[in-house]
Design an enzyme around this catalytic site. Structure first.
Site, PDB file in Angstrom:
ATOM      1  N   GLN A  47      48.692   3.822 -44.104  1.00 13.83           N
ATOM      2  CA  GLN A  47      47.415   3.223 -44.518  1.00 13.83           C
ATOM      3  C   GLN A  47      46.254   3.883 -43.764  1.00 13.83           C
ATOM      4  O   GLN A  47      45.227   4.241 -44.362  1.00 13.83           O
ATOM      5  CB  GLN A  47      47.457   1.724 -44.220  1.00 13.83           C
ATOM      6  CG  GLN A  47      46.098   1.048 -44.220  1.00 13.83           C
ATOM      7  CD  GLN A  47      46.209  -0.445 -43.961  1.00 13.83           C
ATOM      8  OE1 GLN A  47      46.697  -1.177 -44.806  1.00 13.83           O
ATOM      9  NE2 GLN A  47      45.757  -0.911 -42.815  1.00 13.83           N
ATOM     10  N   ASP A  60      50.067   0.622 -39.059  1.00 15.92           N
ATOM     11  CA  ASP A  60      50.113   0.959 -40.483  1.00 15.92           C
ATOM     12  C   ASP A  60      49.669   2.416 -40.631  1.00 15.92           C
ATOM     13  O   ASP A  60      48.563   2.712 -41.090  1.00 15.92           O
ATOM     14  CB  ASP A  60      49.202   0.013 -41.262  1.00 15.92           C
ATOM     15  CG  ASP A  60      49.622  -1.437 -41.074  1.00 15.92           C
ATOM     16  OD1 ASP A  60      50.595  -1.843 -41.712  1.00 15.92           O
ATOM     17  OD2 ASP A  60      49.011  -2.141 -40.247  1.00 15.92           O
ATOM     18  N   GLY A  76      43.534 -11.542 -41.280  1.00 14.72           N
ATOM     19  CA  GLY A  76      43.663 -12.789 -40.536  1.00 14.72           C
ATOM     20  C   GLY A  76      45.041 -13.000 -39.949  1.00 14.72           C
ATOM     21  O   GLY A  76      45.828 -12.063 -39.848  1.00 14.72           O
ATOM     22  N   LEU A  87      45.518 -13.684 -36.833  1.00 14.81           N
ATOM     23  CA  LEU A  87      45.257 -12.656 -35.823  1.00 14.81           C
ATOM     24  C   LEU A  87      46.187 -12.756 -34.615  1.00 14.81           C
ATOM     25  O   LEU A  87      46.544 -13.843 -34.172  1.00 14.81           O
ATOM     26  CB  LEU A  87      43.795 -12.752 -35.366  1.00 14.81           C
ATOM     27  CG  LEU A  87      42.761 -12.563 -36.480  1.00 14.81           C
ATOM     28  CD1 LEU A  87      41.348 -12.654 -35.912  1.00 14.81           C
ATOM     29  CD2 LEU A  87      42.953 -11.240 -37.224  1.00 14.81           C
ATOM     30  N   HIS A  88      46.555 -11.589 -34.114  1.00 12.22           N
ATOM     31  CA  HIS A  88      47.395 -11.487 -32.922  1.00 12.22           C
ATOM     32  C   HIS A  88      46.796 -10.417 -32.014  1.00 12.22           C
ATOM     33  O   HIS A  88      45.752  -9.827 -32.320  1.00 12.22           O
ATOM     34  CB  HIS A  88      48.843 -11.170 -33.316  1.00 12.22           C
ATOM     35  CG  HIS A  88      48.977 -10.013 -34.270  1.00 12.22           C
ATOM     36  ND1 HIS A  88      48.615  -8.722 -33.928  1.00 12.22           N
ATOM     37  CD2 HIS A  88      49.397  -9.941 -35.564  1.00 12.22           C
ATOM     38  CE1 HIS A  88      48.847  -7.923 -34.940  1.00 12.22           C
ATOM     39  NE2 HIS A  88      49.300  -8.633 -35.961  1.00 12.22           N
ATOM     40  N   HIS A 115      45.486  -7.057 -33.520  1.00 11.99           N
ATOM     41  CA  HIS A 115      44.117  -7.089 -34.068  1.00 11.99           C
ATOM     42  C   HIS A 115      43.091  -7.093 -32.944  1.00 11.99           C
ATOM     43  O   HIS A 115      42.088  -6.393 -32.993  1.00 11.99           O
ATOM     44  CB  HIS A 115      43.907  -8.363 -34.901  1.00 11.99           C
ATOM     45  CG  HIS A 115      44.815  -8.498 -36.089  1.00 11.99           C
ATOM     46  ND1 HIS A 115      45.795  -9.460 -36.157  1.00 11.99           N
ATOM     47  CD2 HIS A 115      44.873  -7.824 -37.258  1.00 11.99           C
ATOM     48  CE1 HIS A 115      46.419  -9.373 -37.319  1.00 11.99           C
ATOM     49  NE2 HIS A 115      45.889  -8.387 -38.010  1.00 11.99           N
ATOM     50  N   SER A 121      52.952  -8.364 -35.907  1.00 17.00           N
ATOM     51  CA  SER A 121      52.584  -8.383 -37.324  1.00 17.00           C
ATOM     52  C   SER A 121      52.422  -9.835 -37.748  1.00 17.00           C
ATOM     53  O   SER A 121      53.186 -10.707 -37.301  1.00 17.00           O
ATOM     54  CB  SER A 121      53.689  -7.736 -38.166  1.00 17.00           C
ATOM     55  OG  SER A 121      53.521  -8.077 -39.531  1.00 17.00           O
ATOM     56  N   SER A 122      51.457 -10.080 -38.605  1.00 17.67           N
ATOM     57  CA  SER A 122      51.282 -11.448 -39.115  1.00 17.67           C
ATOM     58  C   SER A 122      52.548 -11.890 -39.833  1.00 17.67           C
ATOM     59  O   SER A 122      52.859 -13.082 -39.891  1.00 17.67           O
ATOM     60  CB  SER A 122      50.090 -11.500 -40.066  1.00 17.67           C
ATOM     61  OG  SER A 122      48.954 -10.920 -39.452  1.00 17.67           O
TER      62      SER A 122
HETATM   63  P1  AMP Z   1      46.180  -6.705 -41.258  1.00 17.90           P
HETATM   64  O1  AMP Z   1      45.548  -7.995 -40.862  1.00 17.90           O
HETATM   65  O2  AMP Z   1      47.669  -6.729 -41.255  1.00 17.90           O
HETATM   66  O3  AMP Z   1      45.586  -6.124 -42.505  1.00 17.90           O
HETATM   67  O4  AMP Z   1      45.797  -5.687 -40.099  1.00 17.90           O
HETATM   68  C1  AMP Z   1      44.472  -5.438 -39.756  1.00 17.90           C
HETATM   69  C2  AMP Z   1      44.425  -4.254 -38.836  1.00 17.90           C
HETATM   70  O5  AMP Z   1      45.173  -4.523 -37.653  1.00 17.90           O
HETATM   71  C3  AMP Z   1      45.048  -2.999 -39.467  1.00 17.90           C
HETATM   72  O6  AMP Z   1      44.265  -1.864 -39.148  1.00 17.90           O
HETATM   73  C4  AMP Z   1      46.395  -2.947 -38.814  1.00 17.90           C
HETATM   74  O7  AMP Z   1      46.934  -1.650 -38.738  1.00 17.90           O
HETATM   75  C5  AMP Z   1      46.083  -3.478 -37.436  1.00 17.90           C
HETATM   76  N1  AMP Z   1      47.291  -3.975 -36.788  1.00 17.90           N
HETATM   77  C6  AMP Z   1      48.197  -4.849 -37.299  1.00 17.90           C
HETATM   78  N2  AMP Z   1      49.211  -5.026 -36.448  1.00 17.90           N
HETATM   79  C7  AMP Z   1      48.962  -4.247 -35.362  1.00 17.90           C
HETATM   80  C8  AMP Z   1      49.653  -3.986 -34.143  1.00 17.90           C
HETATM   81  N3  AMP Z   1      50.821  -4.563 -33.850  1.00 17.90           N
HETATM   82  N4  AMP Z   1      49.097  -3.117 -33.274  1.00 17.90           N
HETATM   83  C9  AMP Z   1      47.920  -2.516 -33.562  1.00 17.90           C
HETATM   84  N5  AMP Z   1      47.209  -2.726 -34.688  1.00 17.90           N
HETATM   85  C10 AMP Z   1      47.738  -3.574 -35.585  1.00 17.90           C
END
Ligand code: AMP
Length: 308
Positions: free
Chosen positions: A168, A165, A46, A48-49, A52, A200-201
């Site tokens: 990950q 990530d 969540g 979200l940006h 995502h 990034s969140s």
């Molecule tokens: P998270 O909500 O941080 O767990 O991220 C969910 C998914 O979004 C993961 O697969 C992250 O790698 C991806 N994600 C997060 N930030 C970015 C970004 N700046 N660019 C591309 N994918 C992202």
């Protein structure tokens, strides 16, 4: 046994089917598979940006329906980490997902994901303990466990993860291979702010001054990229180039700046094959990660393509 029912119909966003129970998520996905539809799945925590949403867009190109999940997974946070204060913006997130064409949003409850007596974990040995895993012990075991559970529940054809990530994403790809999962893992590129900071969140934690300084992380990677373009292959020289940039920003404290083989994530001495340049740094109390992917333009070539 009667069919599982979703107990609380959602009013979060029109056209977005909100699913809160595992049984109903399974049933919804089962119905889509029975209609031979290709399910794309985007798991998130969540807040979200555009990063995502880029994964959602990519999924929309290949799949129908696209299912997203939001679950702030307690198992992947250390005891001193930010689980309690992790940003939670559910209504805004739901509106963004609906606008992006997501068909269903899975919002599992921690109590159902991890019932009393929960005792089964999946761990990718070795790589889970290095790099991010060294600073965040247990983090990746929490990640792979929740991702495996989500993939088992939704059983998508494709699941989308961000290269932001990188470690990950690699661990999840290894897990899917090792456990013969039917889901294909797809990686999307890093989406950045105007000044280069990877979205990034957690960027929301940065003070105005830290936010301004945070662009140094991407600039350090770009400096290493310039060296690679100029023909430098020696990892120590690439690390020096990053350190020079980082040292000029007093608000940044480096955790690690490593160059690793893209498949094994083992450190390399020279770049010759596909590799990741990985950077983790603190800006104040906020820890940011970023990376750059480099690969020969053709097999055996000494010219590298750079993805930042
Ligand atoms: P998270 O909500 O941080 O767990 O991220 C969910 C998914 O979004 C993961 O697969 C992250 O790698 C991806 N994600 C997060 N930030 C970015 C970004 N700046 N660019 C591309 N994918 C992202």
């Amino acid at each position: 046994m009667s069919a599982p029912r979703e107990p609380r119909p959602s009013t979060l966003a029109q056209s977005l089917d909100t699913i809160r129970t595992i049984a109903w998520m399974k049933e919804t996905a089962r119905q889509a598979r029975a209609e031979s539809r290709v399910i794309g799945f985007v798991p998130t925590m969540g807040a979200l940006h555009a990063g995502h949403l880029s994964l959602v867009e990519r999924a929309r190109r290949d799949c129908d329906p696209v299912i997203a999940s939001i679950f702030v997974n307690p198992k992947q946070f250390g005891p001193k980490e930010d689980f309690a204060k992790y940003p939670r913006t559910l209504e805004k997130d739901a509106a963004k997902l609906a606008a992006a064409g997501v068909g269903a949003l899975f919002l599992p409850e921690a109590a159902e994901m991890y019932p009393a007596g929960f005792a089964t974990y999946v761990n990718v040995e070795g790589l889970s303990e290095r790099l991010e895993g060294r600073t965040r012990p247990g983090h990746f075991c929490g990640v792979t466990t929740v991702v495996l559970k989500l993939l088992e529940i939704v059983q998508p054809t494709f699941a989308y993860f961000g290269r932001k990530d990188a470690q990950q994403a690699r661990l999840i790809t290894i897990m899917a291979r090792d456990l013969n999962l039917d889901t294909q893992i797809v990686l999307g590129p890093i989406v950045r702010e105007g000044d280069g900071l990877a979205m990034s969140s957690r960027n929301a934690y940065l003070s105005a001054e830290e936010r301004r300084a945070a662009a140094v992380v991407q600039r350090a990677l770009a400096a290493a990229g310039d060296e690679v373009r100029a023909g430098v292959r020696d990892v120590l020289r690439l690390q020096e180039a990053m350190q020079r940039v980082l040292a000029a920003e007093p608000l940044a404290r480096v955790d690690y700046a490593e160059i690793v083989d893209a498949a094994t994530f083992e450190p390399v001495l020279r770049v010759a094959r596909p590799a990741y340049v990985l950077l983790a740094a603190y800006l104040g109390r906020t820890r940011l990660i970023d990376n750059m992917f480099i690969e020969p333009v053709a097999e055996g070539a000494d010219e590298f393509a750079i993805q930042l």
